[in-house]
Structure formats: structure tokens, C-alpha cells
Design a protein around this motif. Structure first.
Motif, PDB file in Angstrom:
ATOM      1  N   VAL A 156     -16.998  72.359  10.102  1.00 35.70           N
ATOM      2  CA  VAL A 156     -17.459  73.723   9.813  1.00 35.70           C
ATOM      3  C   VAL A 156     -16.437  74.458   8.604  1.00 35.70           C
ATOM      4  O   VAL A 156     -17.242  75.035   7.844  1.00 35.70           O
ATOM      5  CB  VAL A 156     -17.775  74.598  11.136  1.00 35.70           C
ATOM      6  CG1 VAL A 156     -17.969  76.084  10.797  1.00 35.70           C
ATOM      7  CG2 VAL A 156     -18.608  74.187  11.815  1.00 35.70           C
ATOM      8  N   LEU A 157     -15.393  74.180   8.701  1.00 35.25           N
ATOM      9  CA  LEU A 157     -14.312  75.068   7.697  1.00 35.25           C
ATOM     10  C   LEU A 157     -14.824  74.322   6.473  1.00 35.25           C
ATOM     11  O   LEU A 157     -14.796  75.049   5.343  1.00 35.25           O
ATOM     12  CB  LEU A 157     -13.151  74.725   8.142  1.00 35.25           C
ATOM     13  CG  LEU A 157     -12.031  75.505   7.126  1.00 35.25           C
ATOM     14  CD1 LEU A 157     -12.034  76.971   7.182  1.00 35.25           C
ATOM     15  CD2 LEU A 157     -10.665  74.820   7.424  1.00 35.25           C
ATOM     16  N   ILE A 158     -15.030  72.850   6.407  1.00 39.95           N
ATOM     17  CA  ILE A 158     -15.205  72.211   4.897  1.00 39.95           C
ATOM     18  C   ILE A 158     -16.600  72.803   4.292  1.00 39.95           C
ATOM     19  O   ILE A 158     -16.735  72.898   3.333  1.00 39.95           O
ATOM     20  CB  ILE A 158     -15.046  70.733   5.195  1.00 39.95           C
ATOM     21  CG1 ILE A 158     -13.773  70.401   5.225  1.00 39.95           C
ATOM     22  CG2 ILE A 158     -15.674  70.088   3.703  1.00 39.95           C
ATOM     23  CD1 ILE A 158     -13.540  68.798   5.822  1.00 39.95           C
ATOM     24  N   TRP A 159     -17.452  72.842   5.353  1.00 38.42           N
ATOM     25  CA  TRP A 159     -18.957  73.220   5.045  1.00 38.42           C
ATOM     26  C   TRP A 159     -18.719  74.842   4.352  1.00 38.42           C
ATOM     27  O   TRP A 159     -19.669  75.160   3.364  1.00 38.42           O
ATOM     28  CB  TRP A 159     -20.039  72.993   6.013  1.00 38.42           C
ATOM     29  CG  TRP A 159     -20.544  71.842   6.059  1.00 38.42           C
ATOM     30  CD1 TRP A 159     -20.208  70.635   6.886  1.00 38.42           C
ATOM     31  CD2 TRP A 159     -21.562  71.167   5.160  1.00 38.42           C
ATOM     32  NE1 TRP A 159     -20.761  69.565   6.708  1.00 38.42           N
ATOM     33  CE2 TRP A 159     -21.597  69.645   5.545  1.00 38.42           C
ATOM     34  CE3 TRP A 159     -21.942  71.549   4.081  1.00 38.42           C
ATOM     35  CZ2 TRP A 159     -22.408  68.944   4.901  1.00 38.42           C
ATOM     36  CZ3 TRP A 159     -23.044  70.605   3.163  1.00 38.42           C
ATOM     37  CH2 TRP A 159     -23.065  69.457   3.784  1.00 38.42           C
ATOM     38  N   LEU A 160     -18.033  75.556   4.863  1.00 39.65           N
ATOM     39  CA  LEU A 160     -17.887  77.129   4.505  1.00 39.65           C
ATOM     40  C   LEU A 160     -17.255  77.069   3.272  1.00 39.65           C
ATOM     41  O   LEU A 160     -17.499  77.771   2.487  1.00 39.65           O
ATOM     42  CB  LEU A 160     -17.237  77.678   5.667  1.00 39.65           C
ATOM     43  CG  LEU A 160     -17.937  78.465   6.767  1.00 39.65           C
ATOM     44  CD1 LEU A 160     -17.047  78.982   8.020  1.00 39.65           C
ATOM     45  CD2 LEU A 160     -19.150  79.299   6.316  1.00 39.65           C
ATOM     46  N   VAL A 190     -19.156  78.597   0.134  1.00 42.38           N
ATOM     47  CA  VAL A 190     -18.499  79.890  -0.758  1.00 42.38           C
ATOM     48  C   VAL A 190     -18.432  79.380  -2.250  1.00 42.38           C
ATOM     49  O   VAL A 190     -18.476  80.023  -3.315  1.00 42.38           O
ATOM     50  CB  VAL A 190     -17.219  80.061  -0.148  1.00 42.38           C
ATOM     51  CG1 VAL A 190     -16.362  81.170  -0.994  1.00 42.38           C
ATOM     52  CG2 VAL A 190     -17.439  80.998   1.208  1.00 42.38           C
ATOM     53  N   PHE A 191     -17.770  78.118  -2.556  1.00 40.41           N
ATOM     54  CA  PHE A 191     -17.781  77.713  -3.902  1.00 40.41           C
ATOM     55  C   PHE A 191     -18.897  77.438  -4.586  1.00 40.41           C
ATOM     56  O   PHE A 191     -18.925  78.113  -5.768  1.00 40.41           O
ATOM     57  CB  PHE A 191     -16.930  76.321  -3.533  1.00 40.41           C
ATOM     58  CG  PHE A 191     -16.491  75.603  -4.952  1.00 40.41           C
ATOM     59  CD1 PHE A 191     -15.414  75.912  -5.676  1.00 40.41           C
ATOM     60  CD2 PHE A 191     -17.359  74.499  -5.529  1.00 40.41           C
ATOM     61  CE1 PHE A 191     -14.845  75.397  -6.647  1.00 40.41           C
ATOM     62  CE2 PHE A 191     -16.726  73.971  -6.710  1.00 40.41           C
ATOM     63  CZ  PHE A 191     -15.723  74.330  -7.469  1.00 40.41           C
ATOM     64  N   ALA A 192     -20.194  77.068  -3.848  1.00 43.89           N
ATOM     65  CA  ALA A 192     -21.254  76.806  -4.557  1.00 43.89           C
ATOM     66  C   ALA A 192     -21.897  78.162  -4.963  1.00 43.89           C
ATOM     67  O   ALA A 192     -22.456  78.459  -6.140  1.00 43.89           O
ATOM     68  CB  ALA A 192     -22.265  76.115  -3.735  1.00 43.89           C
ATOM     69  N   LEU A 193     -21.761  79.269  -4.021  1.00 43.31           N
ATOM     70  CA  LEU A 193     -22.439  80.542  -4.002  1.00 43.31           C
ATOM     71  C   LEU A 193     -21.717  81.126  -5.278  1.00 43.31           C
ATOM     72  O   LEU A 193     -22.133  82.077  -5.976  1.00 43.31           O
ATOM     73  CB  LEU A 193     -22.216  81.549  -2.919  1.00 43.31           C
ATOM     74  CG  LEU A 193     -23.177  81.013  -1.932  1.00 43.31           C
ATOM     75  CD1 LEU A 193     -22.940  81.662  -0.595  1.00 43.31           C
ATOM     76  CD2 LEU A 193     -24.896  81.112  -2.260  1.00 43.31           C
ATOM     77  N   PHE A 194     -20.229  81.257  -5.556  1.00 48.26           N
ATOM     78  CA  PHE A 194     -19.592  81.546  -6.527  1.00 48.26           C
ATOM     79  C   PHE A 194     -20.166  81.442  -7.923  1.00 48.26           C
ATOM     80  O   PHE A 194     -20.233  81.885  -8.737  1.00 48.26           O
ATOM     81  CB  PHE A 194     -17.950  81.317  -6.269  1.00 48.26           C
ATOM     82  CG  PHE A 194     -17.383  81.740  -7.740  1.00 48.26           C
ATOM     83  CD1 PHE A 194     -16.947  83.031  -7.700  1.00 48.26           C
ATOM     84  CD2 PHE A 194     -16.657  80.804  -8.438  1.00 48.26           C
ATOM     85  CE1 PHE A 194     -16.028  83.449  -8.665  1.00 48.26           C
ATOM     86  CE2 PHE A 194     -16.082  81.157  -9.438  1.00 48.26           C
ATOM     87  CZ  PHE A 194     -15.602  82.618  -9.939  1.00 48.26           C
ATOM     88  N   PHE A 195     -20.114  79.913  -8.074  1.00 46.19           N
ATOM     89  CA  PHE A 195     -20.642  79.338  -9.409  1.00 46.19           C
ATOM     90  C   PHE A 195     -21.911  79.748  -9.403  1.00 46.19           C
ATOM     91  O   PHE A 195     -22.402  79.679 -10.782  1.00 46.19           O
ATOM     92  CB  PHE A 195     -20.315  77.955  -9.344  1.00 46.19           C
ATOM     93  CG  PHE A 195     -19.040  77.406  -9.742  1.00 46.19           C
ATOM     94  CD1 PHE A 195     -18.469  77.805 -11.093  1.00 46.19           C
ATOM     95  CD2 PHE A 195     -18.022  77.112  -8.799  1.00 46.19           C
ATOM     96  CE1 PHE A 195     -17.091  77.694 -11.312  1.00 46.19           C
ATOM     97  CE2 PHE A 195     -16.850  76.923  -9.188  1.00 46.19           C
ATOM     98  CZ  PHE A 195     -16.248  77.094 -10.257  1.00 46.19           C
TER      99      PHE A 195
END
Length: 72
Positions: free
Chosen positions: A48-52, A56-61
Motif C-alpha cells: 500500500v505504501l509503494i502504491w501511494l 502521488v508521484f504520478a499525480l504530481f507530474f
């Protein structure tokens, strides 16, 4: 100048009689040791931590690309 003689077999001076050396690969398989049941792999929390972090990384970009597109 002469070429060195290649070794064509085991060195007779280093011969060890059978029984004085441990057995070969047959005794060192993966089945040696006490039985342990297989684990299920990764726990839920690390996944779950890796997916979060990935989300967040994908949403930022994605937001960065939208902001850059609006400023053009």
C-alpha cells in the motif's frame, strides 16, 4: 623460448583418497535443513505504501504537465 606444458589432469601430488573429502553437490541441495513453510511474500502495508508513493508521484507530474500546458 619454450612454451609451458599445460596441465592435462589432476595434480597427482594433491590427490586425496575418497572418504576424506565431503560429498559433492548431492548433499548440498535446497532441501537440506529443517522444514519451513513458504511465506506469502510481501505484506499488505509495504505494498500500500509503494502504491501511494507511486500515485502521488504520478499525480504530481500530471499536475505539472497541466500547469505547463496552461501557461503556453
Amino acid at each position: 623460448m619454450s612454451a609451458p606444458n599445460p596441465v592435462s589432469g589432476p595434480d597427482p601430488r594433491r590427490w586425496v583418497p575418497p572418504g576424506e573429502t565431503p560429498p559433492g553437490e548431492s548433499s548440498t541441495g535446497s532441501e537440506t535443513g529443517p522444514y519451513r513453510p513458504l511465506s506469502r511474500g510481501w505484506g499488505t502495508a509495504p505494498l500500500v505504501l509503494i502504491w501511494l508513493v507511486a500515485l502521488v508521484f504520478a499525480l504530481f507530474f500530471l499536475a505539472y504537465a497541466i500547469i505547463l500546458n496552461l501557461n503556453v
